[in-house]
Scaffold this motif. Structure first.
Motif: not given
Length: 317
Positions: A91-120
């Motif tokens: 819960y150090a502020p710097e670690v919190f900020r980096l962790r939050s940005l990493a989570l949002l980047l992951l969601w952005a990548g998964l958003g592109r993937l899951l928006a496809r019409p078909r997915l295995r």
């Protein structure tokens, strides 16, 4: 640098936090719903795919929207302003900020993937697991860690389930403006909305029972802050009746368009009220007053930014 920025952002931070959590929660809920629909091969995914895919593709908009929240962390989270004794760097502020940005980047990548019409199915299953784990972690960080005694509870998972139900409800309302889903899709959608509503009620009830049975002062204080006016009325007068009404309507056989729309609207009202009940009472821990103007302007500006992002991301799937 943050020492100079925080005083400017702090008065607006309390209004920014719930608005950002609503935008992030609906985006996360859309990703979870898409992953679940792909994994199970549900018929209800077809009419809901356009709005859900638009929400998923717009996930990168959360990155700039999160910056004021991350910069104002010392004004929102007591552990960021004064490190708690015996805590690690998690819960150090710097670690919190980096962790939050990493989570949002992951969601952005998964958003592109899951928006496809078909997915295995395996890909959708792996994405769903990642979303549930990272979503619970994000909710613990952003919404619940203000009271450090409350982290590690079921509430992170409960919020993820509630957000998935709210995102499906919003997508249902959008889909109903175009056409009534077919019988197979409608039946699956009715059951899915009912399942999310029942799971939300059950998870919050179980959490309350655990705290009540344990009778632990620090956990009980979390509920006591939320039983005071006006927050007790927000829960008992808006969130809980809306959720129970949605469940009651969902149990009625032979659905019609108005009833399906009513269930979706009630689930959204429940989510809005419950999110405010979870987040805003902890403002007493920080002592930062929020101008009335901030409570009016910040949610409106956030809603406009997210709506524009969703509209620009909408395209035929």
């Amino acid at each position: 640098m943050t020492e100079f920025i925080v005083p400017w952002i702090a008065p607006w931070a309390e209004a920014w936090l719930p608005a950002f959590l609503l935008a992030a929660g609906l985006t996360l809920g859309a990703l979870v719903t898409l992953a679940l629909g792909h994994l199970l091969g549900e018929a209800w995914l077809a009419p809901l795919r356009p709005p859900l895919a638009a929400m998923a593709r717009a996930a990168p908009v959360l990155l700039p929207l999160a910056l004021p929240l991350l910069l104002a962390a010392p004004a929102l989270y007591p552990w960021a302003a004064t490190p708690l004794p015996g805590t690690t760097d998690w819960y150090a502020p710097e670690v919190f900020r980096l962790r939050s940005l990493a989570l949002l980047l992951l969601w952005a990548g998964l958003g592109r993937l899951l928006a496809r019409p078909r997915l295995r199915g395996r890909t959708a299953g792996a994405a769903l697991l990642l979303l549930v784990l990272t979503g619970a972690l994000a909710m613990e960080d952003w919404a619940l860690s203000r009271d450090h005694a409350w982290t590690g509870s079921l509430q992170g998972l409960a919020l993820v389930v509630e957000q998935a139900g709210a995102a499906m409800a919003l997508a249902t309302l959008v889909a109903l403006r175009r056409a009534m889903p077919g019988e197979d899709a409608r039946t699956g959608l009715e059951r899915a909305l009912l399942t999310f509503a029942m799971a939300t009620l059950w998870l919050w009830f179980v959490q309350y029972v655990v705290v009540y049975a344990g009778n632990l002062p620090r956990e009980a204080a979390w509920y006591l802050r939320r039983s005071e006016a006006p927050w007790g009325w927000v829960k008992a007068g808006i969130a809980l009746p809306a959720l129970l009404a949605a469940i009651g309507l969902a149990l009625v056989p032979q659905w019609r368009r108005w009833r399906l729309a009513a269930v979706g609207a009630l689930l959204l009202v429940q989510h809005l009220a419950h999110l405010a009940w979870v987040v805003r009472p902890d403002a007493a821990l920080t002592g930062n007053p929020t101008p009335a103007l901030a409570d009016a302007l910040v949610p409106a500006a956030m809603a406009l930014a997210v709506a524009v992002a969703w509209r620009r991301s909408a395209r035929p799937a």
